[in-house]
Design a protein around this motif. Structure first.
Motif, PDB file in Angstrom:
ATOM      1  N   CYS A   2      -2.580  -5.629   0.390  1.00  0.00           N
ATOM      2  CA  CYS A   2      -1.891  -5.789   1.751  1.00  0.00           C
ATOM      3  C   CYS A   2      -0.313  -5.852   1.271  1.00  0.00           C
ATOM      4  N   ALA A   3       0.490  -5.375   1.971  1.00  0.00           N
ATOM      5  CA  ALA A   3       2.043  -5.336   1.712  1.00  0.00           C
ATOM      6  C   ALA A   3       2.472  -6.732   1.580  1.00  0.00           C
ATOM      7  N   GLU A   4       2.002  -7.586   2.258  1.00  0.00           N
ATOM      8  CA  GLU A   4       2.387  -9.177   1.973  1.00  0.00           C
ATOM      9  C   GLU A   4       1.961  -9.843   0.644  1.00  0.00           C
ATOM     10  N   ARG A   5       1.024  -9.276  -0.006  1.00  0.00           N
ATOM     11  CA  ARG A   5       0.813  -9.751  -1.184  1.00  0.00           C
ATOM     12  C   ARG A   5       0.813  -9.270  -2.461  1.00  0.00           C
ATOM     13  N   ALA A   6       1.274 -10.041  -3.500  1.00  0.00           N
ATOM     14  CA  ALA A   6       1.614  -9.295  -4.700  1.00  0.00           C
ATOM     15  C   ALA A   6       0.379  -8.993  -5.427  1.00  0.00           C
ATOM     16  N   VAL A   7      -0.707  -9.675  -5.353  1.00  0.00           N
ATOM     17  CA  VAL A   7      -2.241  -9.359  -6.112  1.00  0.00           C
ATOM     18  C   VAL A   7      -3.032  -8.837  -4.999  1.00  0.00           C
ATOM     19  N   ALA A   8      -3.965  -8.039  -5.626  1.00  0.00           N
ATOM     20  CA  ALA A   8      -4.928  -7.319  -4.707  1.00  0.00           C
ATOM     21  C   ALA A   8      -5.823  -8.236  -4.173  1.00  0.00           C
ATOM     22  N   GLU A   9      -6.380  -7.943  -2.989  1.00  0.00           N
ATOM     23  CA  GLU A   9      -7.219  -8.940  -2.261  1.00  0.00           C
ATOM     24  C   GLU A   9      -8.786  -8.660  -2.900  1.00  0.00           C
ATOM     25  N   GLN A  10      -8.982  -7.427  -3.423  1.00  0.00           N
ATOM     26  CA  GLN A  10     -10.365  -7.046  -4.020  1.00  0.00           C
ATOM     27  C   GLN A  10      -9.765  -5.941  -5.037  1.00  0.00           C
ATOM     28  N   THR A  11     -10.651  -6.097  -5.881  1.00  0.00           N
ATOM     29  CA  THR A  11     -10.619  -4.901  -6.870  1.00  0.00           C
ATOM     30  C   THR A  11     -11.828  -4.479  -7.618  1.00  0.00           C
ATOM     31  N   VAL A  12     -12.377  -3.100  -7.593  1.00  0.00           N
ATOM     32  CA  VAL A  12     -13.471  -2.923  -7.966  1.00  0.00           C
ATOM     33  C   VAL A  12     -13.390  -1.660  -9.075  1.00  0.00           C
ATOM     34  N   GLU A  13     -13.929  -1.818 -10.338  1.00  0.00           N
ATOM     35  CA  GLU A  13     -13.803  -0.950 -11.214  1.00  0.00           C
ATOM     36  C   GLU A  13     -15.102  -0.138 -11.058  1.00  0.00           C
ATOM     37  N   VAL A  14     -15.145   1.255 -10.919  1.00  0.00           N
ATOM     38  CA  VAL A  14     -15.897   2.057 -10.917  1.00  0.00           C
ATOM     39  C   VAL A  14     -16.248   2.968 -12.169  1.00  0.00           C
ATOM     40  N   GLU A  15     -17.235   2.327 -13.178  1.00  0.00           N
ATOM     41  CA  GLU A  15     -17.279   3.307 -14.313  1.00  0.00           C
ATOM     42  C   GLU A  15     -18.459   4.273 -14.345  1.00  0.00           C
ATOM     43  N   GLY A  16     -18.326   5.305 -14.329  1.00  0.00           N
ATOM     44  CA  GLY A  16     -19.153   6.233 -14.064  1.00  0.00           C
ATOM     45  C   GLY A  16     -19.722   7.056 -15.387  1.00  0.00           C
TER      46      GLY A  16
ATOM     47  N   ILE B  45       3.270   4.708  -1.435  1.00  0.00           N
ATOM     48  CA  ILE B  45       2.624   3.821  -0.559  1.00  0.00           C
ATOM     49  C   ILE B  45       3.597   3.346   0.471  1.00  0.00           C
ATOM     50  N   SER B  46       5.024   2.599  -0.016  1.00  0.00           N
ATOM     51  CA  SER B  46       5.900   2.428   0.848  1.00  0.00           C
ATOM     52  C   SER B  46       6.168   3.261   1.690  1.00  0.00           C
ATOM     53  N   ARG B  47       6.314   4.533   1.576  1.00  0.00           N
ATOM     54  CA  ARG B  47       6.495   5.479   2.704  1.00  0.00           C
ATOM     55  C   ARG B  47       5.355   5.902   3.675  1.00  0.00           C
ATOM     56  N   ALA B  48       4.158   5.667   3.056  1.00  0.00           N
ATOM     57  CA  ALA B  48       3.018   5.908   3.880  1.00  0.00           C
ATOM     58  C   ALA B  48       2.861   4.802   4.934  1.00  0.00           C
ATOM     59  N   LEU B  49       3.195   3.484   4.447  1.00  0.00           N
ATOM     60  CA  LEU B  49       3.130   2.430   5.295  1.00  0.00           C
ATOM     61  C   LEU B  49       4.004   2.475   6.285  1.00  0.00           C
ATOM     62  N   THR B  50       5.574   2.645   6.078  1.00  0.00           N
ATOM     63  CA  THR B  50       6.252   2.902   7.081  1.00  0.00           C
ATOM     64  C   THR B  50       6.120   3.864   8.153  1.00  0.00           C
ATOM     65  N   GLU B  51       5.591   5.055   7.470  1.00  0.00           N
ATOM     66  CA  GLU B  51       5.041   6.203   8.662  1.00  0.00           C
ATOM     67  C   GLU B  51       4.043   5.671   9.386  1.00  0.00           C
ATOM     68  N   HIS B  52       3.115   4.821   8.930  1.00  0.00           N
ATOM     69  CA  HIS B  52       1.971   4.401   9.703  1.00  0.00           C
ATOM     70  C   HIS B  52       2.388   3.355  10.747  1.00  0.00           C
ATOM     71  N   ALA B  53       3.451   2.586  10.458  1.00  0.00           N
ATOM     72  CA  ALA B  53       4.163   1.518  11.330  1.00  0.00           C
ATOM     73  C   ALA B  53       4.794   2.418  12.217  1.00  0.00           C
ATOM     74  N   HIS B  54       5.429   3.184  11.978  1.00  0.00           N
ATOM     75  CA  HIS B  54       6.298   4.231  13.257  1.00  0.00           C
ATOM     76  C   HIS B  54       5.294   4.797  14.009  1.00  0.00           C
ATOM     77  N   SER B  55       4.238   5.227  13.760  1.00  0.00           N
ATOM     78  CA  SER B  55       3.271   5.856  14.516  1.00  0.00           C
ATOM     79  C   SER B  55       2.459   4.878  15.175  1.00  0.00           C
ATOM     80  N   GLU B  56       1.963   3.936  14.724  1.00  0.00           N
ATOM     81  CA  GLU B  56       1.591   2.863  15.728  1.00  0.00           C
ATOM     82  C   GLU B  56       2.302   2.277  16.808  1.00  0.00           C
ATOM     83  N   VAL B  57       3.522   2.296  16.545  1.00  0.00           N
ATOM     84  CA  VAL B  57       4.409   2.002  17.501  1.00  0.00           C
ATOM     85  C   VAL B  57       4.656   2.910  18.747  1.00  0.00           C
ATOM     86  N   GLN B  58       4.840   4.472  18.204  1.00  0.00           N
ATOM     87  CA  GLN B  58       4.791   5.568  19.013  1.00  0.00           C
ATOM     88  C   GLN B  58       3.546   5.695  19.814  1.00  0.00           C
TER      89      GLN B  58
END
Length: 398
Positions: A135-149, A243-256
């Protein structure tokens, strides 16, 4: 959807509150950082904050947040205890805000959380992946999953002929199996957490195989980033910027999308202007409140000292304020209902945002777009508040 569950109970509770919207920990020398924190404490005391509250803010500011610099921080304190400590991995939006009174200023928090959606980051390679819910608000990931194939596949560079083709098919099948495991993790997070985006980075072929195996709901959220982040010595900055660009674009699209819905149905699902929005909030009909960032900046000064009536020394005329209430309908521009009491006059945008959060509505902020930091700011007047409604006035809610 931005979450205010940690704020709703606080906004409905008793004050007085001390609040601080400041820069997060920086890279300045320690003596400079200490002077900055001491200045915040001293200004809070000048604004009427109790010593216990000011000390609590100072102690909180001394603690690291883990967010990269520059960052922003919003602190809400009551009775010498920190009730809310929110950090944002981005610069402040507007000036520092400090104050003490019956009601806290929440617009700095709202302005960041308006675009602080959850998202999934997948850094994938042919042998597995790292999947994080962030989440953009939090510096640490809320969940992390390592997939070792499986890693027993052979590289594609082999001797030619029939054996080489067989090795290629063998490797491709193992890579596909590995990405199938990754897809299961991503699909689960999308179902359970409903993130705004799924950001794919890493090996090009692994991304292709993963995307093909995602469920349609996950695939529709995907943004691909041309960064092989799992390679040795890879630079994470490209991923962070994407990620920053994608979140900004997503916020603008939500408003639109919200504005497009307002324009549909002959305007029956929209409220425009302060009076209409207040009425809709009082009826609990607001789904999404849209506020102009210029209105947020215009509605507040640099600091506030609250008095016994909650109006503060900078109380404005009723044309610029609304009455905040301690119970539903939470806001009024006229008489105060018998079941509620006044908490005082506060700026219009503050009052609308508070009532929206307390009635379970989303709040979106229409930010100004600038090509660069040096680009001059527009002098246009703030746009009027608008709201997307849950049902039209002549409809009966289910």
């Amino acid at each position: 959807m931005s979450d205010y569950s940690d704020v709703t109970e606080l906004l409905a509770g008793e004050g007085p509150w001390t609040f601080a919207y400041v820069d997060g920990p920086g890279a300045e020398p320690q003596v400079v950082e200490e002077a900055r924190r001491d200045s915040v404490r001293d200004r809070l005391l000048e604004l009427g904050a109790p010593e216990d509250d000011a000390r609590a803010v100072l102690r909180a500011m001394e603690q690291p947040t883990g967010a990269p610099s520059p960052s922003a921080r919003y602190l809400l304190v009551r009775g010498g205890e920190v009730a809310l400590d929110a950090s944002f991995a981005e610069p402040r939006r507007g000036p520092e805000r400090l104050g003490h009174g019956r009601l806290p200023e929440i617009l700095p928090l709202v302005r960041h959380r308006s675009s602080a959606e959850q998202y999934v980051v997948v850094e994938t390679g042919r042998e597995g992946a790292s999947v994080r819910l962030e989440c953009a608000e939090r510096a640490v990931a809320e969940q992390t999953v390592e997939v070792e194939g499986r890693d027993d596949s052979l590289p594609k560079v082999q001797a030619g002929g029939w054996s080489h083709a067989r090795y290629q098919r063998h490797s491709e099948e193992i890579w596909k199996q590995n990405q199938g495991e990754v897809a299961e993790v991503v699909d689960r997070l999308v179902r359970e957490e409903r993130p705004a985006l799924v950001v794919l980075a890493g090996d090009v072929r692994a991304r292709q195989l993963l995307r093909d195996q995602l469920a349609p709901a996950s695939r529709g959220l995907v943004i691909e980033v041309e960064a092989h982040t799992r390679a040795a010595g890879a630079d994470e900055q490209a991923l962070d910027e994407a990620i920053s660009r994608a979140l900004t674009e997503h916020a603008h699209s939500e408003v639109q999308r919200a504005l497009d819905r307002l324009a549909s149905d002959g305007g029956g699902l929209g409220a425009r202007g302060v009076d209409e929005v207040v009425e809709a909030l009082q009826q609990g009909r607001v789904d999404t409140l849209l506020l102009d960032s210029k209105a947020l900046e215009a509605g507040n000064g640099e600091a506030r000292r609250g008095g016994d009536d909650g109006r503060g020394e900078d109380a404005r005329s009723r044309a610029d304020t609304l009455e905040a209430l301690d119970a539903p309908p939470w806001v009024t521009h006229g008489g105060i209902p018998a079941e509620a009491s006044s908490l005082g006059l506060i700026p219009v945008a503050e009052a609308l945002a508070r009532a929206a959060i307390l009635t379970g509505a989303r709040v979106r902020v229409l930010e100004e777009e600038h090509a660069s930091e040096d680009e001059p700011r527009s002098n246009r007047p703030p746009r009027e508040p608008v709201a997307l409604l849950r049902w039209s006035e002549d409809a009966v809610p289910a």
